[in-house]
Motif scaffolding. Structure first.
Motif, short mmCIF file in Angstrom:
data_model
loop_
_atom_site.label_atom_id
_atom_site.label_comp_id
_atom_site.label_asym_id
_atom_site.label_seq_id
_atom_site.Cartn_x
_atom_site.Cartn_y
_atom_site.Cartn_z
N ASP A 1 -44.24 56.28 56.04
CA ASP A 1 -43.48 55.23 54.91
C ASP A 1 -44.34 54.52 53.74
OD1 ASP A 1 -40.84 57.63 54.72
OD2 ASP A 1 -40.19 55.97 55.45
N HIS A 2 -45.49 53.97 54.57
CA HIS A 2 -45.81 52.93 54.82
C HIS A 2 -47.46 53.13 54.11
CE1 HIS A 2 -42.11 50.49 56.61
NE2 HIS A 2 -43.30 49.85 55.82
N LEU A 3 -47.53 54.70 54.45
CA LEU A 3 -49.40 55.13 54.18
C LEU A 3 -49.43 55.36 52.70
CD1 LEU A 3 -49.79 57.11 57.00
CD2 LEU A 3 -50.66 54.65 56.85
N ASP A 4 -47.96 54.68 51.92
CA ASP A 4 -48.23 55.11 50.52
C ASP A 4 -49.22 56.60 50.25
OD1 ASP A 4 -48.76 54.25 47.54
OD2 ASP A 4 -50.91 53.69 47.73
N ILE A 5 -48.63 57.34 50.43
CA ILE A 5 -48.60 58.69 50.33
C ILE A 5 -47.69 59.15 49.62
CG2 ILE A 5 -50.11 58.90 52.22
CD1 ILE A 5 -48.23 60.35 53.74
N SER A 6 -47.96 60.40 48.94
CA SER A 6 -46.72 61.54 48.13
C SER A 6 -45.86 62.21 49.47
CB SER A 6 -47.64 62.48 47.46
OG SER A 6 -47.68 62.83 48.74
N GLY A 7 -44.43 62.28 48.57
CA GLY A 7 -43.41 63.06 49.38
C GLY A 7 -43.83 64.32 49.67
N GLU A 8 -44.51 64.97 49.19
CA GLU A 8 -45.39 66.13 49.54
C GLU A 8 -46.36 66.24 50.35
OE1 GLU A 8 -48.36 70.15 47.12
OE2 GLU A 8 -46.98 68.02 46.20
N ARG A 9 -47.38 64.99 50.70
CA ARG A 9 -48.28 65.11 52.05
C ARG A 9 -47.61 64.18 52.45
NH1 ARG A 9 -52.03 61.24 53.25
NH2 ARG A 9 -53.97 62.10 54.62
#
Length: 286
Positions: free
Chosen positions: A259-267
């Motif tokens: 959640d702290h990697l700033d990635i999309s929910g899909e990825r």
């Protein structure tokens, strides 16, 4: 192109050896790659080979072909390289080794200070169960061509002896440990193996002991390091390692750090699916 019967490649050690397509096929097979996909990879790979190519380049080309076809197989295929990516400090490797032994019923301490007869020693991994205690020194190398020579067990044995002598004088019936281990992600030299056998020091490396080596233990437990992922970037892997997240299994059980990697929910979902697939791929020890 020809079948490359007289093709020579350069190993990481600098040694020049005859190329074997069978060895490439065997490594793909060990990674759980299906026969039809192995055939596809080999057919494409043979058109990219040349005399004097390095083993690293052969691996890279085979990996890229495999990644295009099946990312999960590619992740398992890169296991050996993924171990090297645990560096450079070596601490993630120690944590990784601790996790493998924890899975087999040991309680684990990392970086424990133990008193010797002469001086104190920091022991990389202490593994204890209801019957015995192992103390382990982990030797991590980022260079695949680097071996652990005989100086490594010589030095480590002297440290373990100092710890044993102190505990034996203090309480002869309850020594500090039952077995000493040296663990590396590369290989041991012939002299290192011979010396360790002579003094009763256990060795664990990528391919030793046969049938129960580091690779076998990883395949058996499904405890793959996060560095095998083909979906995480190098920056993301380093972020997770810096937070002591070493195993794919750790992310599947608690994806807080994703959640702290700033990635999309899909990825994020794709990454977690990859991790779960890897954790479920287990092979029995021989």
């Amino acid at each position: 192109m020809s079948t490359k019967k007289n093709l020579y490649i350069i190993k990481a050690s600098g040694e020049k050896v005859k190329f074997s397509m069978d060895k490439v096929a065997a490594s793909l097979k060990k990674a759980g790659t299906e026969d039809s996909l192995i055939h596809t990879v080999l057919q494409k790979l043979k058109n990219e080979l040349y005399d004097g190519i390095t083993t690293r380049e052969v691996y890279n080309r085979a990996f890229n072909i495999l990644k295009e076809k099946n990312s999960y197989s590619a992740s398992r295929y890169k296991l050996k390289r993924a171990i090297y990516e645990l560096g450079p400090t070596g601490f993630p490797f120690e944590k990784f080794i601790g996790a493998i032994f924890r899975h087999t019923g040991f309680s684990i301490q990392i970086g424990k200070i133990m008193q010797g007869k002469c001086v104190k020693h920091e022991v990389d991994v202490v593994a204890t169960n209801h019957k015995e205690t192992f103390i382990m020194e982990c030797k991590f190398h980022s260079d695949p061509g680097k071996f652990c020579d005989v100086k490594t067990p010589l030095y480590i044995h002297s440290r373990f002896t100092d710890i044993f002598n102190f505990s034996h004088e203090k309480d002869p019936a309850h020594p500090a440990f039952n077995e000493g281990w040296v663990v590396t992600n590369t290989r041991f030299s012939h002299d290192a193996i011979q010396y360790s056998k002579c003094i009763g020091l256990n060795l664990l490396s990528w391919d030793l002991p046969k049938g129960n080596a580091l690779k076998d233990r990883i395949d058996h437990t499904g405890l793959y390091p996060i560095t095998v992922s083909t979906l995480l970037t190098q920056r993301e892997k380093q972020f997770l390692l810096s937070r002591d997240v070493v195993l794919c299994k750790e992310l599947t059980e608690d994806n807080f750090y994703l959640d702290h990697l700033d990635i999309s929910g899909e990825r994020k979902a794709r990454i977690l699916l990859e991790m779960k697939e890897l954790c479920h791929f287990k092979k029995p020890l021989k």
